[in-house]
Design a protein around this motif. Structure first.
Motif, PDB file in Angstrom:
ATOM      1  N   TYR A 114     -15.480  98.407  20.479  1.00 51.83           N
ATOM      2  CA  TYR A 114     -15.840  98.657  19.093  1.00 51.83           C
ATOM      3  C   TYR A 114     -16.749  97.549  18.561  1.00 51.83           C
ATOM      4  CZ  TYR A 114     -12.150 102.215  19.047  1.00 51.83           C
ATOM      5  OH  TYR A 114     -11.375 103.311  19.310  1.00 51.83           O
ATOM      6  N   VAL A 174     -18.973 104.888  23.083  1.00 54.27           N
ATOM      7  CA  VAL A 174     -17.586 104.805  23.554  1.00 54.27           C
ATOM      8  C   VAL A 174     -17.505 105.292  24.998  1.00 54.27           C
ATOM      9  CG1 VAL A 174     -15.267 105.778  23.304  1.00 54.27           C
ATOM     10  CG2 VAL A 174     -16.507 104.987  21.287  1.00 54.27           C
ATOM     11  N   VAL A 179     -14.577 106.505  14.740  1.00 55.91           N
ATOM     12  CA  VAL A 179     -13.774 106.935  15.885  1.00 55.91           C
ATOM     13  C   VAL A 179     -12.559 107.722  15.415  1.00 55.91           C
ATOM     14  CG1 VAL A 179     -12.310 106.152  17.792  1.00 55.91           C
ATOM     15  CG2 VAL A 179     -14.542 105.088  17.418  1.00 55.91           C
ATOM     16  N   ARG A 212      -8.181 107.058  22.629  1.00 55.02           N
ATOM     17  CA  ARG A 212      -9.512 106.763  23.160  1.00 55.02           C
ATOM     18  C   ARG A 212      -9.719 107.352  24.557  1.00 55.02           C
ATOM     19  NH1 ARG A 212     -13.143 101.466  22.507  1.00 55.02           N
ATOM     20  NH2 ARG A 212     -14.493 101.729  24.305  1.00 55.02           N
TER      21      ARG A 212
END
Length: 210
Positions: free
Chosen positions: A165, A159, A183, A195
């Motif tokens: 993803y 990430v 996540v 995020r």
């Protein structure tokens, strides 16, 4: 000479602050009372420091700070000492936070230190901000806090490298939903909200390297 811009919607207070700055040898390049005007004027006059009130008629001081991203250093000068206001201002990009009950000498010193790159806070607020950053940076490494699994750490590292993803799923031979679950679990463990905060945490931990 340090170039300063004052943003406050109370004319008498704004004028008094500008006068104190001028008498102390600073160059006051602008003094405005609205947020949108402040963002526009700052881009034109390019101050070194913006002395910013949080309560403005058209937008919040935090929104103004975000609108000046990558620009001047911002010293919030506010009547509020509420923790939420302080943290919101810092997260929006403010370099320091001073309450309006500060003395003239404290204020002028804060402007100078802000111009020099220091983070300046009213006594008692510095610990609050430092504690928040420590919480974000320490995350799962806190002794009493939850630990990330090896797979969660692996996903977090990808990430941080900017992979989607779907790309992470392909790289680790997992389903898209499994990656999303990892996540979400990581966000919950680290007490983060999205995020963006997750990437910042990963970078602070050096997981984007290698």
């Amino acid at each position: 000479m340090v170039r300063v811009m004052v943003v406050d919607d109370h004319p008498m207070w704004r004028d008094a602050v500008a006068r104190d700055l001028t008498e102390a040898g600073y160059e006051v390049v602008a003094a405005v009372g609205e947020g949108r005007q402040a963002v526009r004027v700052a881009a034109a006059v390019r101050p070194d420091v913006v002395v910013l009130d949080l309560q403005l008629p058209d937008m919040s001081g935090a929104e103004v700070a975000r609108g000046m991203a990558e620009g001047p250093r911002i010293l919030v000068l506010s009547a509020s000492a509420e923790h939420d206001d302080v943290l919101e201002a810092v997260k929006a990009g403010a370099s320091g936070y001073l309450v309006k009950s500060a003395s003239r000498e404290e204020f002028l010193e804060a402007v100078q230190r802000t111009a020099e790159g220091d983070a300046v806070f009213t006594p008692g607020l510095a610990g609050l901000v430092l504690g928040e950053y420590r919480r974000l940076a320490a995350g799962a490494r806190q002794e009493e806090g939850p630990r990330l699994t090896e797979r969660e750490t692996e996903v977090l590292r990808l990430v941080a490298k900017g992979l989607s993803y779907r790309q992470i799923a392909d790289r680790l031979v997992l389903s898209h939903r499994t990656v999303q679950n990892h996540v979400q679990n990581t966000l919950g463990k680290l007490q983060l909200h999205n995020r963006v905060e997750l990437v910042r945490y990963a970078i602070e931990q050096g997981l984007d390297e290698d």
